[in-house]
Scaffold this motif. Structure first.
Motif, PDB file in Angstrom:
ATOM      1  N   UNK A   1      16.380 -10.077   7.350  1.00 48.74           N
ATOM      2  CA  UNK A   1      15.650 -11.198   7.957  1.00 48.74           C
ATOM      3  C   UNK A   1      15.717 -12.443   7.093  1.00 48.74           C
ATOM      4  N   UNK A   2      15.897 -12.284   5.792  1.00 51.22           N
ATOM      5  CA  UNK A   2      16.009 -13.457   4.921  1.00 51.22           C
ATOM      6  C   UNK A   2      17.189 -14.329   5.318  1.00 51.22           C
ATOM      7  N   UNK A   3      18.253 -13.716   5.822  1.00 51.12           N
ATOM      8  CA  UNK A   3      19.434 -14.475   6.233  1.00 51.12           C
ATOM      9  C   UNK A   3      19.148 -15.354   7.440  1.00 51.12           C
ATOM     10  N   UNK A   4      18.107 -15.019   8.209  1.00 56.30           N
ATOM     11  CA  UNK A   4      17.719 -15.825   9.365  1.00 56.30           C
ATOM     12  C   UNK A   4      16.672 -16.879   9.011  1.00 56.30           C
ATOM     13  N   UNK A   5      16.038 -16.754   7.856  1.00 55.01           N
ATOM     14  CA  UNK A   5      14.914 -17.631   7.524  1.00 55.01           C
ATOM     15  C   UNK A   5      15.260 -18.709   6.514  1.00 55.01           C
ATOM     16  N   UNK A   6      16.265 -18.480   5.709  1.00 56.56           N
ATOM     17  CA  UNK A   6      16.606 -19.454   4.681  1.00 56.56           C
ATOM     18  C   UNK A   6      17.190 -20.711   5.321  1.00 56.56           C
ATOM     19  N   UNK A   7      16.759 -21.862   4.830  1.00 59.42           N
ATOM     20  CA  UNK A   7      17.282 -23.149   5.303  1.00 59.42           C
ATOM     21  C   UNK A   7      17.946 -23.944   4.182  1.00 59.42           C
ATOM     22  N   UNK A   8      17.658 -23.604   2.937  1.00 63.71           N
ATOM     23  CA  UNK A   8      18.166 -24.379   1.806  1.00 63.71           C
ATOM     24  C   UNK A   8      19.592 -23.958   1.482  1.00 63.71           C
ATOM     25  N   UNK A   9      20.323 -24.781   0.752  1.00 62.41           N
ATOM     26  CA  UNK A   9      21.681 -24.402   0.348  1.00 62.41           C
ATOM     27  C   UNK A   9      21.686 -23.143  -0.510  1.00 62.41           C
ATOM     28  N   UNK A  10      22.668 -22.275  -0.266  1.00 65.80           N
ATOM     29  CA  UNK A  10      22.799 -21.020  -0.995  1.00 65.80           C
ATOM     30  C   UNK A  10      24.254 -20.871  -1.439  1.00 65.80           C
ATOM     31  N   UNK A  11      24.439 -20.528  -2.704  1.00 72.64           N
ATOM     32  CA  UNK A  11      25.759 -20.148  -3.210  1.00 72.64           C
ATOM     33  C   UNK A  11      25.755 -18.646  -3.425  1.00 72.64           C
ATOM     34  N   UNK A  12      26.707 -17.951  -2.801  1.00 72.81           N
ATOM     35  CA  UNK A  12      26.840 -16.508  -3.013  1.00 72.81           C
ATOM     36  C   UNK A  12      28.151 -16.265  -3.770  1.00 72.81           C
TER      37      UNK A  12
ATOM     38  N   UNK B   1      26.965 -14.750   7.779  1.00 74.43           N
ATOM     39  CA  UNK B   1      25.752 -14.949   8.583  1.00 74.43           C
ATOM     40  C   UNK B   1      25.199 -16.361   8.385  1.00 74.43           C
ATOM     41  N   UNK B   2      25.086 -16.798   7.144  1.00 70.82           N
ATOM     42  CA  UNK B   2      24.563 -18.141   6.874  1.00 70.82           C
ATOM     43  C   UNK B   2      25.505 -19.210   7.416  1.00 70.82           C
ATOM     44  N   UNK B   3      26.793 -18.988   7.290  1.00 68.85           N
ATOM     45  CA  UNK B   3      27.768 -19.964   7.795  1.00 68.85           C
ATOM     46  C   UNK B   3      27.660 -20.109   9.306  1.00 68.85           C
ATOM     47  N   UNK B   4      27.497 -19.002  10.017  1.00 69.98           N
ATOM     48  CA  UNK B   4      27.348 -19.069  11.475  1.00 69.98           C
ATOM     49  C   UNK B   4      26.103 -19.851  11.871  1.00 69.98           C
ATOM     50  N   UNK B   5      25.067 -19.755  11.056  1.00 68.10           N
ATOM     51  CA  UNK B   5      23.821 -20.474  11.349  1.00 68.10           C
ATOM     52  C   UNK B   5      23.905 -21.960  10.999  1.00 68.10           C
ATOM     53  N   UNK B   6      24.945 -22.367  10.299  1.00 71.02           N
ATOM     54  CA  UNK B   6      25.060 -23.757   9.907  1.00 71.02           C
ATOM     55  C   UNK B   6      24.364 -24.098   8.606  1.00 71.02           C
ATOM     56  N   UNK B   7      23.944 -23.079   7.846  1.00 72.62           N
ATOM     57  CA  UNK B   7      23.340 -23.325   6.535  1.00 72.62           C
ATOM     58  C   UNK B   7      24.413 -23.833   5.579  1.00 72.62           C
ATOM     59  N   UNK B   8      24.032 -24.702   4.661  1.00 74.58           N
ATOM     60  CA  UNK B   8      24.943 -25.172   3.619  1.00 74.58           C
ATOM     61  C   UNK B   8      25.153 -24.017   2.643  1.00 74.58           C
ATOM     62  N   UNK B   9      26.265 -23.315   2.783  1.00 75.55           N
ATOM     63  CA  UNK B   9      26.497 -22.113   1.992  1.00 75.55           C
ATOM     64  C   UNK B   9      27.872 -22.194   1.340  1.00 75.55           C
ATOM     65  N   UNK B  10      27.924 -21.821   0.072  1.00 75.14           N
ATOM     66  CA  UNK B  10      29.180 -21.723  -0.651  1.00 75.14           C
ATOM     67  C   UNK B  10      29.484 -20.271  -0.971  1.00 75.14           C
TER      68      UNK B  10
END
Length: 559
Positions: A263-274, A292-301
């Motif tokens: 569920x954290x992958x659906x709730x995070x809005x801030x940029x995340x680097x994995x 998952x974060x990329x599909x949601x449009x989160x700023x993810x690296x």
């Protein structure tokens, strides 16, 4: 074991030895100068909602104003290597860092129960931080492995102060890490349990001796039956979580509820680097989290390097630290000039590999099909009709050993597989020398027309790169557990680990097939008894048809 709280906090600068190590790491690992001195306030007591205090150390830069605060929570202590790579590097570059010991470890109150309390304890820690004069309302989190899991726990309900997170080689779903392949990950999670159970009583030379003798010491727990009892004989009750881990394979079991943080992958809005490694045991969850974060449009690296899990303080440390500092500079400190050049950075292994920047993962790819053929061949042409099948026998009393691969224990990563490949319970299929380099980027698939005289059977498959001298090095693995392996005319699909590898011209591609990889995966006993407490074993006699249905599908990089 209940631990006691440390004495009242005291603030002091680091000693001469620590400063010398800091400067060496800056020069050799980071290749960047320090920007600030720092002080350390040790033994801070952080109250939890249930009256328990957790202990933390605060690293404070001497330059002002600070660039923000980084929270690091883990169960492995607050000294030596953990402080160096989780706190001192960042304090010396202008960040406050709060390094906290999880509940029940290294002075923090209560009893350690892995993963169970991290959601509440993380939020209670942030609530305490809000009241501290050094906290300016800008928060980031970072850390690898368990220290990454605690970040996902905080992201189950992201605090408003959180600006960004850097999660390195870590799971968000612990059940998936333990049982996701279909069998208990015995080597990893018994080994981890035994290590953590003794980490506060075995120090210095004793800890070194335990590390050197680990393989011999753990052997009875891996090979004796029943599995849980064999483990408990060695653990002596010091890791009370282990029997549950080993004996609860059902993902819907309430036991795992606080450890499955999808569920954290659906709730995070801030940029995340994995950040992950091609030979890290949590690679699948690193990629799943990014996608998952990329599909949601989160700023993810995403960064994936040529590392195992234990390379965190080795060959991966420099790249990981530099990437983390750049990410914090952009998303916490707001520094210009630190923006990531590409959203995705991967290291391509093999011939003429190196780092590549990509707009997303997975990149576009074609496919190349290689057919299993008679006499152990592997080629692009389908075999002629009437070819004789390939057969082998798996005996759980003498299970096929695991060699290298995505494991936590020693001997992980890329290894020479030749000794494994000549075993009678292993079959291989090898292609001709490649006429040109072949770059494979993505997740291969193996399809096997496989049957067994025993319905209870596992399949372990591996793709290897065979060089001109015959050395066979593993690149990508897959595993599946079957309960209906005696079905006729069935094609078993095995999804392999994601990979990025360039096979050199003149090298050959090899497929290895076995009935297990022990103790990476707890052996299939060949019966319907539960794997955790079963004692009866039966072998399985396998048949693989080479009639065009058995094949390897490789994702070949687009030109």
């Amino acid at each position: 074991m209940t631990t006691t709280v440390e004495p009242s906090p005291d603030t002091s600068p680091p000693g001469r030895g620590a400063r010398l190590v800091d400067r060496m790491v800056s020069a050799l690992v980071l290749r960047r100068p320090e920007e600030s001195g720092y002080t350390v306030t040790r033994g801070l007591r952080v109250p939890m909602r249930d009256g328990i205090d957790l202990v933390a150390d605060l690293y404070s830069p001497t330059t002002t104003p600070a660039l923000g605060t980084v929270l690091v929570r883990g169960p492995y202590g607050r000294g030596s290597i953990y402080a160096l790579f989780s706190a001192r590097l960042y304090a010396a570059r202008g960040y406050h860092v709060l390094l906290q010991s999880c509940r029940g470890t290294f002075g923090s109150g209560d009893v350690f129960t892995p993963m169970r309390h991290e959601i509440a304890d993380g939020h209670d820690t942030v609530a305490w931080m809000r009241e501290q004069p050094w906290f300016d309302g800008r928060l980031a989190t970072l850390g690898p492995s368990y220290l990454g899991f605690t970040q996902w726990a905080l992201l189950m309900d992201p605090p408003p102060e959180l600006r960004t997170a850097v999660v390195t080689m870590a799971p968000h779903d612990f059940h998936r890490a333990v049982h996701g392949a279909g069998a208990f990950s015995l080597g990893d999670f018994f080994g981890w349990s035994e290590m953590v159970a003794h980490q506060e009583v075995a120090t210095g030379g004793q800890a070194l001796l335990r590390a050197v003798t680990a393989a011999r010491r753990l052997r009875p727990a891996f090979h004796d039956l029943p599995l849980v009892s064999a483990g408990e004989a060695l653990l002596s009750g010091r890791a009370p979580w282990y029997p549950d881990w080993a004996s609860r394979p059902d993902a819907d079991d309430p036991f795992w509820e606080n450890m499955r943080l999808d569920a954290a992958l659906d709730r995070v809005q801030v940029p995340v680097l994995v950040i992950g490694g091609w030979q890290d045991l949590f690679l699948d969850q690193t990629l799943a989290g990014y996608e998952h974060l990329h599909r949601r449009g989160v700023d993810v690296g995403l960064t994936i390097g040529p590392w195992t899990h234990t390379d965190l303080a080795g060959k991966g440390s420099g790249v990981i630290a530099r990437e983390t500092l750049d990410w914090l500079g952009e998303h916490l400190a707001g520094r210009p000039g630190t923006r990531r050049p590409a959203p995705v950075r991967i290291h391509v292994g093999g011939a003429d590999g190196g780092w590549r920047g990509l707009p997303e993962w997975p990149p576009p790819a074609g496919s190349q099909v290689l057919h299993l053929q008679p006499a152990g061949a592997l080629g692009s042409d389908a075999p002629a009709a009437g070819a004789l099948p390939v057969m082998f026998t798996y005996n759980p009393d003498h299970p096929t050993p695991s060699v290298g691969g995505r494991v936590l224990a020693g001997g992980s990563g890329v290894r020479d597989n030749r000794a494994l490949e000549v075993r009678p319970d292993v079959v291989t299929f090898t292609g001709p020398p490649l006429p040109a380099d072949l770059e494979v980027v993505g997740s291969p698939v193996v399809e096997l027309a496989h049957t067994s005289d025993n319905p209870h059977a596992d399949l372990f498959v591996r793709i290897c790169d065979v060089d001109a001298k015959g050395r066979s090095r593993n690149v990508s693995d897959g595993f599946v557990r079957l309960v209906d392996a005696d079905r006729a005319d069935r094609v078993v699909r095995v999804d392999l680990d994601a990979m990025a590898h360039r096979f050199a011209a003149g090298h050959r591609i090899r497929l290895l097939v076995a009935g297990g990889a022990h103790p990476r995966f707890a052996r299939n006993l060949g019966t319907d008894e539960p794997a955790a407490d079963g004692t009866r074993t039966l072998p399985s006699h396998r048949t693989i048809a080479v009639d065009g249905r058995s094949r390897v599908v490789l994702p070949v990089a687009a030109p």
